[in-house]
Design an enzyme around this catalytic site. Sequence first.
Site, short mmCIF file in Angstrom:
data_model
loop_
_atom_site.label_atom_id
_atom_site.label_comp_id
_atom_site.label_asym_id
_atom_site.label_seq_id
_atom_site.Cartn_x
_atom_site.Cartn_y
_atom_site.Cartn_z
N GLY A 14 -48.70 39.44 8.18
CA GLY A 14 -47.28 39.74 8.08
C GLY A 14 -47.02 41.24 8.12
N TYR A 147 -36.77 31.04 -2.93
CA TYR A 147 -37.54 32.29 -2.95
C TYR A 147 -37.52 32.90 -4.35
CZ TYR A 147 -39.16 36.89 -1.35
OH TYR A 147 -39.87 38.05 -1.15
N GLN A 164 -54.16 32.40 -20.73
CA GLN A 164 -54.95 31.20 -21.01
C GLN A 164 -56.40 31.32 -20.54
OE1 GLN A 164 -52.73 27.76 -19.71
NE2 GLN A 164 -54.47 26.38 -19.98
#
Length: 318
Positions: A14, A147, A164
């Site tokens: 991209g 989005y 976590q």
Amino acid sequence: MHIRKRVLITGGAGFLGSHLCERLIEQGCDVICVDNLYTGSKRNIVQLLPNPYFELYRLDITFPLFIEVDEIYNLACPASPIHYQNDPVQTTKVNVHGSINMLGLAKRLKIKILQASTSEVYGDPTEHPQSESYRGNVNCIGPRSCYDEGKRCAETLFFDYYRQHNLMIKVARIFNTYGPRMHLNDGRVVSNFVVQALKGNPITVFGDGKQTRSFCYVDDLIIGLIQLFNSPDDVTGPINLGNPSEFTILELADKIIAMTGSTSEIIFKSLPEDDPRQRRPDITIARKVLDWNPKVPLDEGLEKTIAYFDKLLSSPLG
Ligand code: UDP
């Protein structure tokens, strides 16, 4: 022996991803670019294809990926409103399923992972400029939600994996960025105006043009992403990355008309739903923690962007 770091870049074909691939190869990394080429393009990375330290995989990260790497930059997601609204379910999927897959990979390999988040997490902001502590004003059922909420959920996942599973995470909130290799027809304001001006077509200003954005040149942004990635482990972000110089959309239109010497007229079109009225990053944290500051002024960046589109439009592929 010098061992090259193997860096996985999702969305590597991209606009931002291709610049990141290039920069990391220059820095001596072994770059693995994963892209489904939905909005990314081989043209963005064609110059890297012959390089033995660059590999392109046409894959969709909403499906698990088994690979051995040392670092992950998670950039995959269409970023322009036209593209991400074209297949909104897939947009949410790439942010949620895609992030879970990449976080799972990072967890198995015990490696650091960076998330390309966005100023869209602030929605149509009621606080100006936007600092990282602002929680945003986001519509969860509008056309931009796939989005905005997708990226917000990705941030949640990153911080839950951090808490976590002790994963090393970095979250960058990227504000409007422009430069060469923006998609020709992606509807973003800079590429739209430059292409319209170069073609002598009307410049389409949405709304009254008084809405603001702050535009960061791609090279500055890429440096910021890499600096964030390499910052001390306790720096998780989220950290705003963008250029705080703010312009109205009308000012941008006037500037681009003047710089291209175009005869284009400005026409006004309706404002898209949920279009944020104003946007400017507060980059106090990036300045302090990363010692990062965008350097390229709008005029200089626009000059390079105009030259890129000028060449593209006059090429047979344009
Ligand atoms: N815009 C415009 N004309 C265009 C394209 C965009 O006036 O041809 C406006 C758009 O309504 C928004 C701003 O420019 O207010 C930035 O739009 P863009 O799609 O580049 O990014 P956003 O920041 O909205 O995600």
